[in-house]
Design an enzyme around this catalytic site. Structure first.
Site, mmCIF file in Angstrom:
data_model
loop_
_atom_site.group_PDB
_atom_site.id
_atom_site.type_symbol
_atom_site.label_atom_id
_atom_site.label_comp_id
_atom_site.label_asym_id
_atom_site.label_seq_id
_atom_site.Cartn_x
_atom_site.Cartn_y
_atom_site.Cartn_z
ATOM 1 N N GLY A 72 0.816 -1.194 0.000
ATOM 2 C CA GLY A 72 0.000 0.000 0.000
ATOM 3 C C GLY A 72 0.855 1.251 0.000
ATOM 4 O O GLY A 72 2.089 1.195 -0.005
ATOM 5 N N GLN A 75 3.394 6.267 2.838
ATOM 6 C CA GLN A 75 3.619 7.690 3.121
ATOM 7 C C GLN A 75 2.517 8.522 2.464
ATOM 8 O O GLN A 75 2.337 8.469 1.241
ATOM 9 C CB GLN A 75 4.985 8.113 2.583
ATOM 10 C CG GLN A 75 5.427 9.482 3.041
ATOM 11 C CD GLN A 75 6.844 9.767 2.565
ATOM 12 O OE1 GLN A 75 7.468 8.934 1.931
ATOM 13 N NE2 GLN A 75 7.329 10.950 2.869
ATOM 14 N N GLU A 95 3.414 13.448 -6.197
ATOM 15 C CA GLU A 95 2.825 13.092 -7.500
ATOM 16 C C GLU A 95 3.341 11.746 -7.991
ATOM 17 O O GLU A 95 2.609 10.990 -8.632
ATOM 18 C CB GLU A 95 3.121 14.169 -8.534
ATOM 19 C CG GLU A 95 2.498 13.863 -9.897
ATOM 20 C CD GLU A 95 2.634 14.987 -10.902
ATOM 21 O OE1 GLU A 95 2.481 14.714 -12.114
ATOM 22 O OE2 GLU A 95 2.888 16.132 -10.485
ATOM 23 N N ALA A 133 13.445 13.446 -5.874
ATOM 24 C CA ALA A 133 13.574 12.967 -7.245
ATOM 25 C C ALA A 133 15.033 12.744 -7.601
ATOM 26 O O ALA A 133 15.940 13.310 -6.994
ATOM 27 C CB ALA A 133 12.932 13.960 -8.210
#
Length: 295
Positions: A72, A75, A95, A133
């Site tokens: 799942g 965070q 995102e 990222a």
């Protein structure tokens, strides 16, 4: 009438508190209690249209989706209420998790709802990209520059809030001083940040970058080549002195006698050299015979 100007929110502590939820994971042993989260249907969540990160690695999304199928979304996403749609939310941070959850066919996601302005949303989005990222060095440098130019943050404040050294931020920002072609090599992964930093003070960074890519030069080799003094560039050859008419006439006479090109170069008032050019061994033999017959 209240004329007091609004107080500008500083990056350091204010933003650190703002981002605490986004970076908090259950595995942290001393983590403070998380703000209350709720679950929202995934179709009611939309990405931020001003998200500075436009590309997401497909393989990494698949890896994250596989983890989400098994465990799942651990965070929660940070969202705000959609400015134009009732019961909808706009992503502030997370995102990538939202995209992977769609691949994993999740129906709802855990979120933390925050009340943020458009400026704060953009600021958080930039910083989340830096922290989370897999940016290349140039993208990282551009993110720092955007934070400084758009929000007035200093290198010291960025270092404090992002847990990075000031020298790291300064070194990354220096990459933006390189020519565009060198930046393209860096963006495409053909050069490392170490290579690029070594080229900043080079006399001709573009040529050095091309040589580095084509020859596979190491960072140490690039550093050595970049340290060559700027006055080491080759000097233009001196223009030859014009020959007087007598010298030119003598060259013509010798050339006619030998059938070869003859050049006379004076090196002083009474000295110089005679150069006889030949194209093959037959012409060389002719010169040797002419010199032998002249004895």
């Amino acid at each position: 009438m209240n004329d007091r100007k609004p107080e500008r929110r500083g990056l350091g502590r204010g933003l650190s508190a703002l981002m605490a939820d986004a970076y908090l994971t259950p595995e942290e042993p001393n983590a403070p209690p998380r703000r209350a989260e709720t679950h929202v249907p995934i179709e009611f969540i939309e990405p931020n249209p001003d998200q500075p990160r436009r590309t997401f690695d497909a393989d990494r999304l698949e890896e994250l989706a596989a983890s989400i199928r098994e465990k799942g979304v651990i965070q929660p996403l940070i969202v705000r209420r959609h400015p134009r749609k009732d019961n909808h939310y706009e992503i502030v941070a997370g995102e990538r998790r939202w995209r992977a959850a769609q691949i994993a066919q999740q129906h709802e996601l855990p979120v933390i709802i925050r009340d943020l302005s458009d400026t704060e949303v953009l600021e958080v989005a930039i910083i989340e990209n830096i922290q989370r990222a897999d940016l290349n060095p140039l993208e990282e440098a551009l993110s720092y520059r955007q934070l400084m130019d758009r929000f007035g943050h200093t290198q010291e404040k960025l270092a404090e809030a992002l847990s990075k050294s000031r020298s790291h931020i300064a070194n990354q920002l220096r990459l933006l001083n390189l020519p565009v072609e060198v930046q393209d090599f860096l963006r495409d992964g053909k050069l490392t940040a170490g290579h690029a930093r070594a080229m900043i003070t080079a006399l001709d960074p573009i040529r050095l970058a091309r040589d580095t890519v084509s020859k596979g030069l190491s960072v140490r080799e690039v550093e050595r080549l970049a340290q060559k003094p700027r006055d080491a560039a080759p000097k233009a050859p001196a223009a030859p002195r014009s020959k007087d008419a007598d010298t030119v006439a003598l060259e013509n006479d010798l050339s006619a006698a030998l059938g070869l090109k003859v050049s006379i170069a004076a090196k002083g008032a009474q000295s110089g050299q005679v150069v006889v050019a030949y194209a093959d061994f037959e012409e060389l033999d002719r010169i040797c015979q002419a010199l032998s017959n002249a004895r």
